[in-house]
Each structure stands twice: as C-alpha cells, then as structure tokens.
Design an enzyme around this catalytic site. Structure first.
Site, short mmCIF file in Angstrom:
data_model
loop_
_atom_site.label_atom_id
_atom_site.label_comp_id
_atom_site.label_asym_id
_atom_site.label_seq_id
_atom_site.Cartn_x
_atom_site.Cartn_y
_atom_site.Cartn_z
N ASP A 187 1.02 -1.21 0.06
CA ASP A 187 -0.11 -0.02 -0.01
C ASP A 187 0.66 1.40 0.06
OD1 ASP A 187 -2.38 -1.33 0.07
OD2 ASP A 187 -2.42 -1.49 2.09
N ASP A 193 -7.15 -1.41 -4.64
CA ASP A 193 -8.35 -1.00 -3.70
C ASP A 193 -9.08 -0.09 -4.39
OD1 ASP A 193 -6.96 -2.87 -1.73
OD2 ASP A 193 -5.74 -1.15 -0.81
#
Length: 213
Positions: free
Chosen positions: A147, A161
């Site tokens: 991330d 995401d």
C-alpha cells in the site's frame, strides 16, 4: 408434401428476416472483452505502481506529492482495509480467489456495458491484491499487500483497492436503478420489457368489461 414445422425454424428478427444463431454469442463475446479489458487495465496499473514503489522506496518512506492532501507512504499490509484481520491473511487469500473465480464463471452471462465495467475493475483489483498474497513476503498465500496512497485521516491503499471500491460503488448504483446483468431494468420481479425471467411473453390480463373466455 407436408409443411415444415414452424417450431423447427429459426426465430425471425424484427425486420422480418431470420435471426442469426451466432448473434447471441457475438454479443456475449463483446461484453466479455470489455470486462477483460477493464480487468487488465486495473491489474496492470496496480502491479506497475507497486513495482515502482518497491523498487524506489524503502518501507516506511513518505514522499509528498500534493501536500497536505496526498503522499506516497510505503507500507505492507497483512490484513484488509484499515488493517483489519492482520492475523488472518490466508482467509483473505481464499475469499479473493473465490470472488475472482465467480466473476470469471458468470462473465459469459453479462449483457450490460456497465456491469462489464464494474465486474472488470472488481476482477482486476481482486487479482492485483491476490498476486501480492500469493507471491510476496513472507510466503505463498500469506503475502503482505503493498500500500502506498495516503490521504489525510484515511487508510493507506493502492490502485487495486481503488478499483475494488469504485466497482462496488458502480455495482450499488446499478442495483439501485434495477439494472440486471442481462441489461434489462427489473421491476417487481419482472423485466419492464414485457418478458418475464423465463423469456416468455407475459399473458395479457383481460380488461374490465371484456369477456375473459
């Protein structure tokens, strides 16, 4: 010579001609291709950006992009969004595998452009994070997701995401508008086009004052 059985003849189209038996297949192929293109786009962008982050940043690094709104913040997430379920990485691996398989299984039944887009981006996002789960450290099936997109007072996330969230929003909008995966608007359990879910014409109800016999 006896007349040919009408049931054995191919259905006629609205112009009076005979509908091609390959028309349905070609239409289905078009929507599958749209789904595949959206999935490839989401997956490709996700993997390219993750490769860039891993290759140019160290874990924990923060790079201002548009401060104070946007930063790159490299972390590895073993759980779901907001680091939920960090001790159950393998569960998310199984869930994502099932979701991806279900989308592929139902892809041939889609007859809606927007459902193709929604499920395509969902598939691409799921496969993007699933790739991390399968092939990144610390091991197969329990890998940590990369991330790096950081917004103020929000979870750190990635392109996969974003694709998943966007597809779910589109999914909800289509559902609220009553648009099914076959492209027909559904109301009261039946298609508004005058055809029920079995594909047969709905019988006309007799109007008041007419003999129903």
């Amino acid at each position: 010579m006896s007349e040919p059985n009408r049931a054995d003849q191919p259905p006629a189209d609205s112009s009076g001609g005979t509908a091609s038996p390959t028309a349905g297949k070609s239409g289905a192929t078009r929507f599958v291709l749209i789904l595949a293109a959206c999935a490839a786009l989401a997956y490709g962008l996700d993997q390219l950006t993750k490769a860039w982050v891993v290759g140019t940043m160290s874990e924990g690094d923060v790079i201002p992009v548009m401060p104070p709104l946007l930063h790159w913040h490299f972390i590895r997430n073993s759980g779901a969004a907001f680091s939920i379920g960090e001790d159950y990485t393998w569960v998310f691996t199984i869930i994502m595998s099932v979701v991806a398989a279900a989308i592929v299984f139902y892809a041939g039944r889609i007859r809606s452009l927007w459902w193709s887009v929604a499920l395509g981006f969902l598939l691409g996002g799921v496969l993007g994070n699933l790739t991390d789960r399968l092939f990144r450290e610390p091991g197969f099936g329990v890998g940590h997701v990369v991330d790096f997109i950081a917004l103020p007072n929000f979870a750190i996330f990635n392109i996969a995401d974003a694709a998943i969230v966007g597809s779910v929003i589109l999914w909800c909008l289509l559902t609220l508008r009553g648009i099914g995966m076959d492209g027909q608007r559904v109301g009261n359990g039946k298609h508004e086009a005058g055809v029920d879910r079995t594909g047969r014409d709905r019988p006309q109800e007799p109007s008041q004052g007419q003999d129903s016999a």
